[in-house]
Write a protein that holds these residues in place. Sequence first.
Motif, short mmCIF file in Angstrom:
data_model
loop_
_atom_site.label_atom_id
_atom_site.label_comp_id
_atom_site.label_asym_id
_atom_site.label_seq_id
_atom_site.Cartn_x
_atom_site.Cartn_y
_atom_site.Cartn_z
N LYS A 155 1.26 -1.19 -0.08
CA LYS A 155 0.43 -0.14 0.10
C LYS A 155 0.30 1.00 -0.24
O LYS A 155 1.48 1.17 1.03
CB LYS A 155 -0.55 0.08 1.42
CG LYS A 155 -2.17 0.90 0.91
CD LYS A 155 -2.74 1.23 2.60
CE LYS A 155 -1.66 2.72 2.52
NZ LYS A 155 -1.75 4.10 1.54
N PRO A 156 0.93 2.11 -0.87
CA PRO A 156 1.89 3.23 -1.55
C PRO A 156 1.59 4.23 -0.87
O PRO A 156 -0.30 4.35 -0.22
CB PRO A 156 2.01 3.44 -2.47
CG PRO A 156 0.58 2.31 -2.93
CD PRO A 156 0.60 1.49 -2.49
N ALA A 157 1.66 5.39 -0.37
CA ALA A 157 1.09 6.20 0.76
C ALA A 157 -0.26 7.17 -0.67
O ALA A 157 0.82 6.87 -2.05
CB ALA A 157 2.16 7.77 1.09
N LEU A 167 8.90 -1.82 12.20
CA LEU A 167 7.89 -0.75 11.88
C LEU A 167 9.63 0.32 11.80
O LEU A 167 11.06 0.35 12.39
CB LEU A 167 7.92 -0.24 13.80
CG LEU A 167 6.92 -0.91 14.15
CD1 LEU A 167 6.04 -0.72 15.35
CD2 LEU A 167 5.42 -0.17 12.91
N GLU A 168 9.88 1.10 10.76
CA GLU A 168 10.57 2.11 10.63
C GLU A 168 10.22 3.36 10.61
O GLU A 168 8.93 3.65 9.20
CB GLU A 168 11.47 2.08 8.73
CG GLU A 168 12.20 0.39 8.32
CD GLU A 168 13.62 0.74 9.18
OE1 GLU A 168 14.09 1.69 10.01
OE2 GLU A 168 14.41 -0.67 9.25
N LEU A 169 10.66 4.76 11.72
CA LEU A 169 10.11 5.43 11.96
C LEU A 169 10.63 6.48 12.28
O LEU A 169 11.65 7.36 10.77
CB LEU A 169 9.07 5.34 13.38
CG LEU A 169 8.35 4.35 13.13
CD1 LEU A 169 7.83 3.45 14.88
CD2 LEU A 169 6.86 3.60 12.84
N GLY A 170 10.41 7.72 13.07
CA GLY A 170 10.95 8.93 12.14
C GLY A 170 12.20 9.10 12.68
O GLY A 170 12.69 7.66 12.93
N GLY A 171 13.09 10.04 12.71
CA GLY A 171 14.63 10.36 13.43
C GLY A 171 14.47 12.21 13.10
O GLY A 171 13.80 12.69 12.87
N LYS A 172 15.32 11.87 14.58
CA LYS A 172 15.57 13.39 15.05
C LYS A 172 17.35 13.51 14.57
O LYS A 172 17.24 13.73 15.82
CB LYS A 172 15.44 13.54 15.60
CG LYS A 172 15.57 15.57 15.65
CD LYS A 172 14.27 16.18 14.65
CE LYS A 172 14.86 18.13 15.12
NZ LYS A 172 14.33 19.11 13.89
P1 NAD Z 1 2.31 8.44 7.81
O1 NAD Z 1 2.55 7.58 8.79
O2 NAD Z 1 1.44 9.18 7.71
O3 NAD Z 1 1.71 7.43 6.84
C1 NAD Z 1 2.52 6.39 5.88
C2 NAD Z 1 1.74 5.70 5.56
O4 NAD Z 1 1.12 4.61 6.60
C3 NAD Z 1 1.14 6.02 4.00
O5 NAD Z 1 1.16 5.01 3.69
C4 NAD Z 1 0.11 5.86 5.37
O6 NAD Z 1 -1.07 6.03 4.06
C5 NAD Z 1 -0.15 4.84 5.99
N1 NAD Z 1 -1.19 4.73 7.13
C6 NAD Z 1 -1.83 5.87 7.62
N2 NAD Z 1 -2.45 5.55 8.85
C7 NAD Z 1 -2.80 4.44 9.00
C8 NAD Z 1 -3.56 3.29 9.23
N3 NAD Z 1 -3.91 4.35 10.91
N4 NAD Z 1 -3.22 2.58 9.36
C9 NAD Z 1 -2.08 1.82 8.13
N5 NAD Z 1 -2.15 2.60 7.40
C10 NAD Z 1 -2.09 3.77 7.49
O7 NAD Z 1 3.82 8.86 7.35
P2 NAD Z 1 4.42 9.69 6.11
O8 NAD Z 1 4.32 10.81 5.76
O9 NAD Z 1 3.74 9.00 5.33
O10 NAD Z 1 6.57 9.69 6.13
C11 NAD Z 1 7.11 10.07 6.58
C12 NAD Z 1 7.51 9.98 7.64
O11 NAD Z 1 8.24 8.36 7.70
C13 NAD Z 1 8.73 10.32 8.25
O12 NAD Z 1 8.34 10.38 10.10
C14 NAD Z 1 9.52 9.77 8.43
O13 NAD Z 1 10.31 9.63 9.19
C15 NAD Z 1 8.90 8.16 8.42
N6 NAD Z 1 10.23 7.52 7.57
C16 NAD Z 1 10.74 6.68 8.55
C17 NAD Z 1 11.63 5.68 7.69
C18 NAD Z 1 13.08 4.94 7.91
O14 NAD Z 1 13.85 3.93 7.46
N7 NAD Z 1 13.05 4.56 9.56
C19 NAD Z 1 11.79 6.46 6.15
C20 NAD Z 1 10.98 6.96 5.74
C21 NAD Z 1 9.88 7.59 6.43
#
Ligand code: NAD
Length: 454
Positions: A155-157, A229-234
């Motif tokens: 599921k892409p963004a 989970l690959e999440l945010g960073g600072k």
């Molecule tokens: P987001 O969390 O808003 O969305 C990411 C994906 O999750 C999208 O496909 C979105 O449609 C989906 N999503 C949203 N709500 C959902 C739900 N309730 N259930 C299931 N899926 C859902 O993030 P974003 O704004 O698209 O991406 C930016 C974030 O991604 C930043 O925080 C960035 O740091 C993080 N990121 C992390 C890495 C890593 O490897 N750690 C790499 C790239 C981006």
Amino acid sequence: MSDVLEVLNPATEELVATVPAATRDDVDAAVGRAAAAQRGWAALAPADRARLLRRFAAAVDGHLEELARLEVREAGHTIGNARWEAGNVRDLLEFAAGGVERLSGRQIPVAGGIDVTFLEPLGVIGVIAPWNFPMPIAAWGLAPALAAGNAVILKPAETTPLTALRLAELALEAGIPEHLFQVLPGHGAVAGDALVEHPGVAKIVFTGSTRVGKQIMSKCADRVKRVTLELGGKSPNIVFADADIEAAAAAAPMAYLDNTGQDCCARTRILVQRSAYDRFLELVAPTIESIAVGDPLDEKTQMGPLISRTQLERVRGYVTDDLTTLRGKAPEGPGFWYPPTLVTGVAPTAPVAVEEVFGPVAVVLPFEDEEDAVRLANATEYGLSGSLWTRDLGRALRVSRAVQAGNLSVNSHSSVRYWTPFGGYKQSGLGRELGPDALTAFTETKNVFISTEA
Ligand code: NAD
């Protein structure tokens, strides 16, 4: 919620495409098809799976420029970056293909028999990707999951479905069995959530914000569903006074401005030892002012637009009028433009200094000594990446070990290679992707004891 997704070109705000948004029923049907396809795929000889993945890699290789230009249109990335991203998908597929025949269990010595482990595929994997690196991040899950014998639903963004859809077409053309890799563009709260909740999905690989990652982890907990989970960073960029200050200052701007700062590894907290602080700022300022921001298709452009108006407003919200900033240039619009920005004189606890802005904004903070540097580096909830600049090898090793982050670089900002492990400490994530164990993360270990005494 709208039943179509509108894809806008972030550099012009022109409509590039409209794509139907998947419903919960679409997800359910896709899981059924994927499960059937996965059984056939897992039963193939490993060499055959590897060969098909290599063909998929070759198909991507034959369409690199097309994929890169599509990425520019839907995500606003500079063409140079987009070419790297398309190449990264090819490389990952080749790397994963090379792992198929090496994926094996162990034989463990026991009395009275033989003990062996098998690495079995999990089944159907749900990959939920963000918009900031649509192609590579999709491939980080896709390539090893397929190689280990699984099916994948991606599921892409919402803002960036086009490259994912094109990759699925290329997979089919290359001979990857139908329904083994499906792309379901859709809303996170609908299609994403349906994947997370579906009992037929064995594992979720999520890359995105920490906020959504937490929700997904808690839903997965109810079902003991596997999750990465690959999440945010600072991430900190620590510059010691003994470093090559010229080199550190030359590298610092693009270490947070690349991809318009929409990079989970962006080095957005620049920590500089006080005795080198003024000199560092003096060196960095002209570079920031001269960054080429504009048309992403122009080969000379260093920084493109932000992904969307929402993201633009978010970035503006962090850089309030009371802050002292050094700014570069940016086009007026249309398009989601924001100039390269460096914030100075801010408290280390200010929101802009500890929260992920996800735009072309960094803070510079002074520190006194090694202990102070480590304390500041660790003073966020995140722990994804970081850099340190020093000529002292002992210090490089000490600080690398003391900083709580999954990916560190010394006298460099490079932190992502598909053959080395990648992932976060603390609230930056759970589990690792890429690297030598990439395929194993998509398997279950089964132990079998065979008695030789019966
Ligand atoms: P987001 O969390 O808003 O969305 C990411 C994906 O999750 C999208 O496909 C979105 O449609 C989906 N999503 C949203 N709500 C959902 C739900 N309730 N259930 C299931 N899926 C859902 O993030 P974003 O704004 O698209 O991406 C930016 C974030 O991604 C930043 O925080 C960035 O740091 C993080 N990121 C992390 C890495 C890593 O490897 N750690 C790499 C790239 C981006």
